[in-house]
Design a protein around this motif. Structure first.
Motif, PDB file in Angstrom:
ATOM      1  N   VAL A 116       3.307  -4.406   7.608  1.00 33.53           N
ATOM      2  CA  VAL A 116       2.984  -3.487   6.519  1.00 33.53           C
ATOM      3  C   VAL A 116       3.565  -4.081   5.237  1.00 33.53           C
ATOM      4  O   VAL A 116       4.744  -4.432   5.202  1.00 33.53           O
ATOM      5  CB  VAL A 116       3.607  -2.092   6.758  1.00 33.53           C
ATOM      6  CG1 VAL A 116       3.293  -1.159   5.603  1.00 33.53           C
ATOM      7  CG2 VAL A 116       3.139  -1.496   8.063  1.00 33.53           C
ATOM      8  N   THR A 117       2.741  -4.207   4.205  1.00 35.26           N
ATOM      9  CA  THR A 117       3.195  -4.715   2.910  1.00 35.26           C
ATOM     10  C   THR A 117       3.120  -3.587   1.894  1.00 35.26           C
ATOM     11  O   THR A 117       2.062  -2.963   1.723  1.00 35.26           O
ATOM     12  CB  THR A 117       2.325  -5.897   2.448  1.00 35.26           C
ATOM     13  OG1 THR A 117       2.355  -6.902   3.465  1.00 35.26           O
ATOM     14  CG2 THR A 117       2.844  -6.476   1.142  1.00 35.26           C
ATOM     15  N   VAL A 118       4.249  -3.335   1.213  1.00 36.31           N
ATOM     16  CA  VAL A 118       4.323  -2.276   0.213  1.00 36.31           C
ATOM     17  C   VAL A 118       4.365  -2.941  -1.164  1.00 36.31           C
ATOM     18  O   VAL A 118       5.277  -3.732  -1.435  1.00 36.31           O
ATOM     19  CB  VAL A 118       5.569  -1.397   0.427  1.00 36.31           C
ATOM     20  CG1 VAL A 118       5.653  -0.322  -0.639  1.00 36.31           C
ATOM     21  CG2 VAL A 118       5.550  -0.769   1.815  1.00 36.31           C
ATOM     22  N   PRO A 119       3.407  -2.661  -2.045  1.00 34.90           N
ATOM     23  CA  PRO A 119       3.402  -3.278  -3.378  1.00 34.90           C
ATOM     24  C   PRO A 119       4.640  -2.879  -4.193  1.00 34.90           C
ATOM     25  O   PRO A 119       5.211  -1.803  -3.981  1.00 34.90           O
ATOM     26  CB  PRO A 119       2.133  -2.728  -4.038  1.00 34.90           C
ATOM     27  CG  PRO A 119       1.343  -2.082  -2.963  1.00 34.90           C
ATOM     28  CD  PRO A 119       2.275  -1.766  -1.839  1.00 34.90           C
ATOM     29  N   ALA A 120       5.022  -3.738  -5.118  1.00 37.39           N
ATOM     30  CA  ALA A 120       6.192  -3.464  -5.962  1.00 37.39           C
ATOM     31  C   ALA A 120       5.979  -2.222  -6.822  1.00 37.39           C
ATOM     32  O   ALA A 120       6.939  -1.517  -7.145  1.00 37.39           O
ATOM     33  CB  ALA A 120       6.489  -4.681  -6.845  1.00 37.39           C
ATOM     34  N   ASN A 121       4.748  -1.938  -7.191  1.00 36.66           N
ATOM     35  CA  ASN A 121       4.455  -0.764  -8.031  1.00 36.66           C
ATOM     36  C   ASN A 121       4.070   0.463  -7.206  1.00 36.66           C
ATOM     37  O   ASN A 121       3.422   1.377  -7.710  1.00 36.66           O
ATOM     38  CB  ASN A 121       3.348  -1.106  -9.030  1.00 36.66           C
ATOM     39  CG  ASN A 121       2.046  -1.484  -8.336  1.00 36.66           C
ATOM     40  OD1 ASN A 121       1.992  -1.640  -7.115  1.00 36.66           O
ATOM     41  ND2 ASN A 121       0.994  -1.634  -9.127  1.00 36.66           N
ATOM     42  N   PHE A 122       4.457   0.487  -5.964  1.00 39.85           N
ATOM     43  CA  PHE A 122       4.119   1.585  -5.053  1.00 39.85           C
ATOM     44  C   PHE A 122       4.651   2.896  -5.603  1.00 39.85           C
ATOM     45  O   PHE A 122       5.808   2.991  -6.015  1.00 39.85           O
ATOM     46  CB  PHE A 122       4.720   1.308  -3.672  1.00 39.85           C
ATOM     47  CG  PHE A 122       4.356   2.325  -2.632  1.00 39.85           C
ATOM     48  CD1 PHE A 122       3.136   2.286  -1.993  1.00 39.85           C
ATOM     49  CD2 PHE A 122       5.244   3.339  -2.301  1.00 39.85           C
ATOM     50  CE1 PHE A 122       2.797   3.219  -1.026  1.00 39.85           C
ATOM     51  CE2 PHE A 122       4.918   4.276  -1.337  1.00 39.85           C
ATOM     52  CZ  PHE A 122       3.694   4.216  -0.704  1.00 39.85           C
ATOM     53  N   LYS A 123       3.802   3.891  -5.622  1.00 40.91           N
ATOM     54  CA  LYS A 123       4.188   5.242  -6.067  1.00 40.91           C
ATOM     55  C   LYS A 123       4.361   6.119  -4.832  1.00 40.91           C
ATOM     56  O   LYS A 123       3.459   6.252  -4.041  1.00 40.91           O
ATOM     57  CB  LYS A 123       3.101   5.846  -6.959  1.00 40.91           C
ATOM     58  CG  LYS A 123       2.717   5.002  -8.140  1.00 40.91           C
ATOM     59  CD  LYS A 123       3.696   5.169  -9.269  1.00 40.91           C
ATOM     60  CE  LYS A 123       3.134   4.530 -10.515  1.00 40.91           C
ATOM     61  NZ  LYS A 123       3.952   3.439 -10.996  1.00 40.91           N
ATOM     62  N   GLY A 124       5.497   6.671  -4.670  1.00 39.89           N
ATOM     63  CA  GLY A 124       5.728   7.566  -3.545  1.00 39.89           C
ATOM     64  C   GLY A 124       6.989   7.203  -2.795  1.00 39.89           C
ATOM     65  O   GLY A 124       7.608   6.159  -3.032  1.00 39.89           O
ATOM     66  N   ASN A 125       7.351   8.085  -1.879  1.00 38.92           N
ATOM     67  CA  ASN A 125       8.587   7.920  -1.109  1.00 38.92           C
ATOM     68  C   ASN A 125       8.347   7.490   0.328  1.00 38.92           C
ATOM     69  O   ASN A 125       9.291   7.094   1.004  1.00 38.92           O
ATOM     70  CB  ASN A 125       9.390   9.228  -1.106  1.00 38.92           C
ATOM     71  CG  ASN A 125       9.818   9.622  -2.495  1.00 38.92           C
ATOM     72  OD1 ASN A 125      10.133   8.765  -3.308  1.00 38.92           O
ATOM     73  ND2 ASN A 125       9.796  10.919  -2.782  1.00 38.92           N
ATOM     74  N   THR A 126       7.116   7.634   0.793  1.00 41.59           N
ATOM     75  CA  THR A 126       6.822   7.268   2.179  1.00 41.59           C
ATOM     76  C   THR A 126       5.500   6.515   2.263  1.00 41.59           C
ATOM     77  O   THR A 126       4.610   6.693   1.438  1.00 41.59           O
ATOM     78  CB  THR A 126       6.732   8.503   3.111  1.00 41.59           C
ATOM     79  OG1 THR A 126       5.703   9.358   2.644  1.00 41.59           O
ATOM     80  CG2 THR A 126       8.047   9.249   3.192  1.00 41.59           C
ATOM     81  N   VAL A 127       5.405   5.684   3.272  1.00 41.21           N
ATOM     82  CA  VAL A 127       4.180   4.975   3.578  1.00 41.21           C
ATOM     83  C   VAL A 127       3.762   5.400   4.978  1.00 41.21           C
ATOM     84  O   VAL A 127       4.618   5.658   5.837  1.00 41.21           O
ATOM     85  CB  VAL A 127       4.366   3.448   3.479  1.00 41.21           C
ATOM     86  CG1 VAL A 127       5.345   2.945   4.507  1.00 41.21           C
ATOM     87  CG2 VAL A 127       3.056   2.710   3.589  1.00 41.21           C
ATOM     88  N   SER A 128       2.460   5.499   5.186  1.00 40.90           N
ATOM     89  CA  SER A 128       1.994   5.870   6.522  1.00 40.90           C
ATOM     90  C   SER A 128       0.925   4.891   6.994  1.00 40.90           C
ATOM     91  O   SER A 128       0.177   4.340   6.187  1.00 40.90           O
ATOM     92  CB  SER A 128       1.449   7.301   6.541  1.00 40.90           C
ATOM     93  OG  SER A 128       0.319   7.403   5.712  1.00 40.90           O
ATOM     94  N   VAL A 129       0.904   4.681   8.288  1.00 41.84           N
ATOM     95  CA  VAL A 129      -0.087   3.815   8.924  1.00 41.84           C
ATOM     96  C   VAL A 129      -0.694   4.598  10.079  1.00 41.84           C
ATOM     97  O   VAL A 129       0.026   5.160  10.907  1.00 41.84           O
ATOM     98  CB  VAL A 129       0.551   2.507   9.450  1.00 41.84           C
ATOM     99  CG1 VAL A 129      -0.467   1.692  10.236  1.00 41.84           C
ATOM    100  CG2 VAL A 129       1.118   1.700   8.308  1.00 41.84           C
ATOM    101  N   ARG A 130      -2.008   4.621  10.095  1.00 44.93           N
ATOM    102  CA  ARG A 130      -2.732   5.294  11.179  1.00 44.93           C
ATOM    103  C   ARG A 130      -3.230   4.233  12.146  1.00 44.93           C
ATOM    104  O   ARG A 130      -3.779   3.214  11.733  1.00 44.93           O
ATOM    105  CB  ARG A 130      -3.911   6.058  10.595  1.00 44.93           C
ATOM    106  CG  ARG A 130      -4.717   6.823  11.608  1.00 44.93           C
ATOM    107  CD  ARG A 130      -5.788   7.656  10.888  1.00 44.93           C
ATOM    108  NE  ARG A 130      -6.843   7.978  11.814  1.00 44.93           N
ATOM    109  CZ  ARG A 130      -8.030   7.400  11.834  1.00 44.93           C
ATOM    110  NH1 ARG A 130      -8.337   6.465  10.965  1.00 44.93           N
ATOM    111  NH2 ARG A 130      -8.921   7.749  12.726  1.00 44.93           N
ATOM    112  N   ALA A 131      -3.016   4.464  13.437  1.00 43.91           N
ATOM    113  CA  ALA A 131      -3.488   3.546  14.475  1.00 43.91           C
ATOM    114  C   ALA A 131      -4.385   4.311  15.440  1.00 43.91           C
ATOM    115  O   ALA A 131      -4.041   5.408  15.884  1.00 43.91           O
ATOM    116  CB  ALA A 131      -2.310   2.940  15.234  1.00 43.91           C
ATOM    117  N   VAL A 132      -5.526   3.698  15.744  1.00 49.58           N
ATOM    118  CA  VAL A 132      -6.432   4.239  16.748  1.00 49.58           C
ATOM    119  C   VAL A 132      -6.457   3.222  17.887  1.00 49.58           C
ATOM    120  O   VAL A 132      -6.867   2.079  17.697  1.00 49.58           O
ATOM    121  CB  VAL A 132      -7.851   4.469  16.185  1.00 49.58           C
ATOM    122  CG1 VAL A 132      -8.782   4.988  17.269  1.00 49.58           C
ATOM    123  CG2 VAL A 132      -7.804   5.427  14.996  1.00 49.58           C
TER     124      VAL A 132
END
Length: 158
Positions: A116-132
């Protein structure tokens, strides 16, 4: 004679129901991202875990037969995070009563890593990934219909 036939029929349905119920509850799919945190502008390792009980196996991502359903995982990132493709582990080759040649399967606990790569300008406190996750579980004698499980993994962004 008639009672014996009825008893045999009832016993058959009870056994089939119990077998179907245990197969349905048998495999579990779980996952995590980088122990729960990822830095802005950074990468985190995610893992999907497929747990398969000892009486079953699951067709690998390359089962060596066009008739078997391969394990597959689709990932999607939310909130602007990017998700890399899943790395499928090698399975083990096993010969079963229902196949002429060895099939490649997963057994026990199988881990599927991704990034998972989070951009430097990411807005927010959490990241989510959905897996099927789609897989087909089998015993040494028979394969069950394929299953699809969906999970969502989250990580705090710091």
């Amino acid at each position: 004679m008639n009672k014996r036939l009825i008893f045999t029929g009832i016993a058959f349905f009870i056994i089939m129901f119990a077998a179907a119920a245990s197969e349905t509850l048998a495999q579990t799919v779980s996952g995590s991202i980088s122990n729960g945190t990822v830095a802005k502008g950074g990468r985190g390792r995610g893992t999907i875990v497929l747990s398969i009980p000892g009486n079953l196996h699951v067709n690998s991502s390359k089962p060596n037969s066009e008739y078997l359903i391969a394990t597959s995982i689709r990932l999607s990132g939310g909130n602007g995070a990017r998700v890399s493709g899943v790395k499928y582990p090698r399975g083990v080759n096993r010969k079963f009563q229902f196949s002429e040649k060895a099939l490649n399967v997963y057994e026990g606990t199988v881990r599927f890593p991704f990034t998972v790569t989070v951009p430097a300008n990411f807005k927010g406190n959490t990241v989510s990934v959905r897996a099927v996750v789609r897989y087909q579980a089998c015993t040494d004698e028979v394969c069950y219909p394929p299953k699809t499980r969906e999970i969502t993994m989250t990580a705090r962004v710091r």
